[in-house]
Design an enzyme around this catalytic site. Structure first.
Site, PDB file in Angstrom:
ATOM      1  CG  ASP A 180     -40.688-110.642 -72.601  1.00  0.00           C
ATOM      2  OD1 ASP A 180     -40.044-109.535 -73.273  1.00  0.00           O
ATOM      3  OD2 ASP A 180     -40.802-110.752 -71.403  1.00  0.00           O
ATOM      4  CG  HIS A 181     -40.488-106.699 -77.712  1.00  0.00           C
ATOM      5  ND1 HIS A 181     -41.798-106.599 -77.053  1.00  0.00           N
ATOM      6  CD2 HIS A 181     -39.883-105.840 -77.697  1.00  0.00           C
ATOM      7  CE1 HIS A 181     -41.771-105.290 -76.426  1.00  0.00           C
ATOM      8  NE2 HIS A 181     -40.493-104.850 -76.816  1.00  0.00           N
ATOM      9  CG  HIS A 243     -40.699-106.377 -71.348  1.00  0.00           C
ATOM     10  ND1 HIS A 243     -40.854-107.472 -72.278  1.00  0.00           N
ATOM     11  CD2 HIS A 243     -41.717-105.427 -71.756  1.00  0.00           C
ATOM     12  CE1 HIS A 243     -41.999-107.169 -73.126  1.00  0.00           C
ATOM     13  NE2 HIS A 243     -42.464-105.839 -72.729  1.00  0.00           N
TER      14      HIS A 243
HETATM   15  P1  NAP Z   1     -54.417-103.271 -83.242  1.00  0.00           P
HETATM   16  O1  NAP Z   1     -53.702-102.144 -84.220  1.00  0.00           O
HETATM   17  O2  NAP Z   1     -55.621-102.771 -82.402  1.00  0.00           O
HETATM   18  O3  NAP Z   1     -54.798-104.450 -84.211  1.00  0.00           O
HETATM   19  C1  NAP Z   1     -55.689-105.279 -83.797  1.00  0.00           C
HETATM   20  C2  NAP Z   1     -55.997-106.236 -85.244  1.00  0.00           C
HETATM   21  O4  NAP Z   1     -56.972-107.144 -84.775  1.00  0.00           O
HETATM   22  C3  NAP Z   1     -56.424-105.499 -86.146  1.00  0.00           C
HETATM   23  O5  NAP Z   1     -55.790-105.821 -87.499  1.00  0.00           O
HETATM   24  C4  NAP Z   1     -58.072-105.800 -86.299  1.00  0.00           C
HETATM   25  O6  NAP Z   1     -58.363-105.606 -87.544  1.00  0.00           O
HETATM   26  C5  NAP Z   1     -57.985-107.061 -85.862  1.00  0.00           C
HETATM   27  N1  NAP Z   1     -59.480-107.611 -85.215  1.00  0.00           N
HETATM   28  C6  NAP Z   1     -60.037-106.894 -84.176  1.00  0.00           C
HETATM   29  N2  NAP Z   1     -61.063-107.831 -83.967  1.00  0.00           N
HETATM   30  C7  NAP Z   1     -60.971-108.724 -84.674  1.00  0.00           C
HETATM   31  C8  NAP Z   1     -62.066-109.793 -84.961  1.00  0.00           C
HETATM   32  N3  NAP Z   1     -63.272-110.206 -84.266  1.00  0.00           N
HETATM   33  N4  NAP Z   1     -61.779-110.714 -85.978  1.00  0.00           N
HETATM   34  C9  NAP Z   1     -60.726-110.467 -86.458  1.00  0.00           C
HETATM   35  N5  NAP Z   1     -59.796-109.508 -86.610  1.00  0.00           N
HETATM   36  C10 NAP Z   1     -59.891-108.502 -85.572  1.00  0.00           C
HETATM   37  O7  NAP Z   1     -53.187-104.230 -82.219  1.00  0.00           O
HETATM   38  P2  NAP Z   1     -51.792-104.097 -82.365  1.00  0.00           P
HETATM   39  O8  NAP Z   1     -51.118-102.923 -81.769  1.00  0.00           O
HETATM   40  O9  NAP Z   1     -51.318-104.585 -83.656  1.00  0.00           O
HETATM   41  O10 NAP Z   1     -51.661-105.224 -81.311  1.00  0.00           O
HETATM   42  C11 NAP Z   1     -51.957-106.696 -81.423  1.00  0.00           C
HETATM   43  C12 NAP Z   1     -51.333-107.368 -80.186  1.00  0.00           C
HETATM   44  O11 NAP Z   1     -49.937-107.309 -80.172  1.00  0.00           O
HETATM   45  C13 NAP Z   1     -52.044-107.309 -78.744  1.00  0.00           C
HETATM   46  O12 NAP Z   1     -52.023-108.358 -78.099  1.00  0.00           O
HETATM   47  C14 NAP Z   1     -50.782-106.353 -78.359  1.00  0.00           C
HETATM   48  O13 NAP Z   1     -50.950-106.084 -77.041  1.00  0.00           O
HETATM   49  C15 NAP Z   1     -49.565-106.868 -78.781  1.00  0.00           C
HETATM   50  N6  NAP Z   1     -48.476-105.978 -78.948  1.00  0.00           N
HETATM   51  C16 NAP Z   1     -48.572-105.017 -79.909  1.00  0.00           C
HETATM   52  C17 NAP Z   1     -47.301-104.249 -80.134  1.00  0.00           C
HETATM   53  C18 NAP Z   1     -47.244-102.876 -80.884  1.00  0.00           C
HETATM   54  O14 NAP Z   1     -46.108-102.382 -80.931  1.00  0.00           O
HETATM   55  N7  NAP Z   1     -48.403-102.700 -81.574  1.00  0.00           N
HETATM   56  C19 NAP Z   1     -46.219-104.272 -78.995  1.00  0.00           C
HETATM   57  C20 NAP Z   1     -46.118-105.370 -78.234  1.00  0.00           C
HETATM   58  C21 NAP Z   1     -47.484-106.273 -78.305  1.00  0.00           C
HETATM   59  P3  NAP Z   1     -60.129-105.462 -88.082  1.00  0.00           P
HETATM   60  O15 NAP Z   1     -60.621-104.212 -87.268  1.00  0.00           O
HETATM   61  O16 NAP Z   1     -59.847-105.175 -89.512  1.00  0.00           O
HETATM   62  O17 NAP Z   1     -60.739-106.726 -87.742  1.00  0.00           O
END
Ligand code: NAP
Length: 496
Positions: A180-181, A243
Site C-alpha cells: 500500500d504505497h 489507503h
Molecule cells: P501495465 O502497464 O498494464 O503493465 C502490465 C505488465 O504485465 C506489462 O509488462 C505486460 O507486458 C505484462 N503482462 C500482461 N500479461 C502478461 C502475461 N500473460 N504474461 C506476462 N506478462 C504479462 O500495468 P501497471 O500500470 O504497470 O500496473 C501493474 C500493477 O501495479 C497492477 O496491479 C496495478 O494495479 C498496480 N499499480 C500500478 C500503479 C501505476 O502507477 N502504474 C500504481 C499502483 C498500483 P507484456 O504486454 O509485454 O506482456
C-alpha cells in the site's frame, strides 16, 4: 526483522515492460543502488511477454532513470545487473526457463539465494503466478524468498479471500508483502511519531478533546489512460479500502507496546475490527458517491467522466466518495472520522485535519465574533509537513483573538525531497521489515467494511454525474458534515 543493512537479492519483476516498473520500480532500485543501500551483488530479472532482449530492457531502465543525471559509466554499470526473459505467466513452460536463469544468476552474483518476486501486473494473474512459483519450487532457495503484491488485493472480500488462499499455498504470511504505497509516504509514517512522541498531542488524542478528524485525498487528474481498470474499480475500491482506511487506522490506533511489525500491525487491526459496520439502510446517511461532470480546471475546459472514452459513456462508477467512519472503542466513541477522495477535484492534495473541541468558556473571538478551533493539519502530499492552528491576541487595543499558524515543512528542512514511497518499501522488503505492508487481517477487515457500502450501492442506480470538475465534490458531501455541525476545512486554508 533482519538488521543486515546492505541486503542482496535477485529481484524478479513480473510485468517489467509495464508502467509501474518504468515509472516507480527501476528508478527506486537505482536510488537504492546509488545511495549504497543495496549490495553490489544484486540482479534484476524482468519478465513480460514482449520479445525484448537484455539490451532493450537495459535501454528502458536507462530511459527511466535519465532524470537522475547519472554518468554514462554509472548507468551502464547499474543496468548491467538487469536481465530480460520473454515470459507468459499463464504458460507453465516459462517457469522452467526462469528457474534456469535464476540458477545461472545465482552462480554469477553472490546473493545468498535471496529472492524477491515482485508482481507488477494485473491482479488476475497473482494467484496463477504464486501457484506456478510453488510448482516449480522457485520460492524454495537457500536464502529467503518474498512475494511483493501490488494493489488491488481482490475486488471484494470473497475474491480477496480466494486470492489469499491461492497465494498462501505457496508463501507463508510472513513472506507476503502487500504494497500500500501510502504506507511508504514520509508523512504517513510520521503520523505515529507525531502522535506518540509528543505529549501535547497524545494526551489530547481522544474523544474528550477531539471533535472530528478529516482525511482528504483529492486528485485534479481524471482517469487518463487507466479508464478500463478504474471503471471496474471506482474510488471506493481504488482508494478507500486500502489507503484511506490505513490512514484511519494509523490515526486511531493505540500506542504499540514495542516498535515491532507484529505489535504495530496488531494495534492497527484492532482499529479496523472496531469500525462500526454500516447497515444497508444507513449507507446513504453515512456515505456519498459521486462522478464528475464536465467543468473548468486549471484554466482549461475538461470533459465529464462519461465523455472521457466511449466505453465510459454509460458508466455508473463512482469517481468520488465521502464518508463518515465511526470507531466503536473507548478512545473514539462519538468522534467522526470523515474521509473524502476523488478525481477531477479542485486541487491535488492529501491531508489530515484534526479538529479539537473548543474549551468550555472561551471568551476570546475574532472581531466578528467568530471562534476558531485548534487544528492540527498533517500534509501528506504534495507538500509534506504539519501546521498547528492556534489563537493569539490580535495586535492593538482590545482582546480580540486571531488565528495564527505554526508550520513545519519537511522539504524545507531537509533541502531535498524525501525518498519515494516505492524506494522505502522495496528496501524494507529486502530487509525483511513488513511493518509498512498490509497484513491479511487488515485487508479482510477493510473489505468487510467496504463491501457493505458497495453492495448497497450496487442495488441503486446513481444519479450521475453529480459534481462539476474542478469542485470539491457533490453538495451531499458537505451536508454529511453540516448535519453534525461541522464543515470540511478548505484545502487552501490548511495546505501551507
Ligand atoms: P501495465 O502497464 O498494464 O503493465 C502490465 C505488465 O504485465 C506489462 O509488462 C505486460 O507486458 C505484462 N503482462 C500482461 N500479461 C502478461 C502475461 N500473460 N504474461 C506476462 N506478462 C504479462 O500495468 P501497471 O500500470 O504497470 O500496473 C501493474 C500493477 O501495479 C497492477 O496491479 C496495478 O494495479 C498496480 N499499480 C500500478 C500503479 C501505476 O502507477 N502504474 C500504481 C499502483 C498500483 P507484456 O504486454 O509485454 O506482456
Amino acid at each position: 526483522m533482519n538488521n543486515q543493512q546492505n541486503p542482496k537479492a535477485i529481484i524478479v519483476i513480473f510485468g517489467a515492460t509495464g508502467d509501474l516498473a518504468k515509472r516507480k520500480l527501476f528508478p527506486s532500485i537505482y536510488r537504492l543502488y546509488q545511495n549504497g543501500k543495496i549490495d553490489d551483488d544484486f540482479a534484476v530479472i524482468g519478465l513480460a511477454r514482449r520479445p525484448w532482449t537484455n539490451e532493450i530492457l537495459r535501454d528502458n531502465v536507462e530511459q527511466s532513470i535519465k532524470e537522475t543525471n547519472a554518468s554514462k559509466s554509472d548507468v551502464d554499470k547499474f543496468t548491467s545487473h538487469f536481465y530480460y526473459q520473454s515470459f507468459d505467466v499463464t504458460e507453465a513452460s516459462s517457469y522452467q526457463g526462469l528457474n534456469d536463469l535464476m540458477q545461472e544468476l545465482e552462480g554469477m552474483y553472490n546473493t545468498n539465494g535471496n529472492r524477491i518476486f515482485y508482481l507488477a501486473m494485473a491482479p488476475e494473474f497473482f494467484g496463477t503466478i504464486a501457484v506456478n512459483l510453488k510448482d516449480y519450487c522457485l520460492e524454495m532457495s537457500s536464502g529467503w524468498s518474498r512475494l511483493v503484491i501490488e494493489k488491488p488485493f481482490g475486488h471484494d472480500l470473497p475474491s480477496a479471500r480466494a486470492l489469499n488462499s491461492q497465494i498462501r499455498e505457496a508463501f507463508d504470511e510472513d513472506q507476503i508483502y502487500r504494497i500500500d504505497h501510502y504506507l511508504g509516504k514520509e508523512m504517513v509514517q510520521n503520523i505515529e511519531v507525531i502522535r506518540f512522541a509528543n505529549g501535547i498531542f497524545e494526551h489530547l488524542w481522544n474523544n474528550r478533546f477531539i471533535s472530528n478528524i478529516q482525511i482528504t485525498s483529492s486528485e485534479s487528474l481524471g482517469v487518463e489512460e487507466r479508464a478500463r481498470y478504474y471503471d471496474h474499480s471506482g474510488a471506493t475500491r481504488d482508494m478507500v479500502q486500502n489507503h484511506m482506511l490505513q490512514m484511519v487506522a494509523l490515526l486511531a490506533m493505540e500506542p504499540p507496546i514495542k516498535l515491532t511489525t507484529d505489535e504495530i500491525r496488531s494495534e492497527k487491526i484492532k482499529v479496523l475490527r472496531a469500525l462500526r459496520p454500516i447497515d444497508d439502510s444507513e449507507v446513504d446517511e453515512n456515505f456519498v458517491r459521486g462522478q464528475y461532470g464536465s467543468g473548468h480546471l486549471h484554466g482549461k475546459d475538461v470533459q465529464s467522466y462519461r465523455g472521457e472514452t466511449d466505453e465510459l459513456k454509460d458508466s455508473h462508477t463512482e469517481t468520488y466518495v465521502a464518508g463518515k467512519v465511526m470507531i466503536d472503542n473507548y478512545r473514539w466513541a462519538g468522534v467522526p472520522f470523515y474521509i473524502r477522495t476523488g478525481k477531477r477535484m479542485a486541487e491535488k492534495s492529501t491531508n489530515i485535519v484534526v479538529e479539537f473541541k473548543d474549551i468550555p468558556m472561551n471568551l476570546y473571538s475574532e472581531d466578528d465574533g467568530n471562534k476558531n478551533p485548534n487544528l492540527l493539519v498533517i500534509n501528506i502530499q504534495p507538500n509534506e509537513g504539519i501546521t498547528l492552528f492556534l489563537n493569539a491576541k490580535k495586535a492593538g487595543h482590545g482582546s480580540a483573538a486571531q488565528p495564527i499558524q505554526l508550520s513545519y515543512n519537511n522539504n524545507g528542512v531537509h533541502g531535498i525531497n524525501t525518498p519515494e514511497a516505492y524506494e522505502k518499501l522495496l528496501y524494507d522488503c529486502m530487509l525483511g521489515d513488513a511493518t509498512n505492508f498490509t497484513h491479511w487481517d487488515e485487508v479482510a477487515f477493510s473489505w468487510a467494511y467496504i463491501d457493505a457500502i458497495l453492495n448497497a450501492w450496487s442495488r441503486r442506480t446513481p444519479d450521475f454525474p453529480n459534481y462539476t470538475s474542478g469542485s470539491m465534490g457533490p453538495k451531499e458531501a458537505d451536508d454529511l458534515l453540516a448535519k453534525d455541525g461541522f464543515h470540511w476545512w478548505p484545502i487552501r486554508d490548511v495546505v501551507q
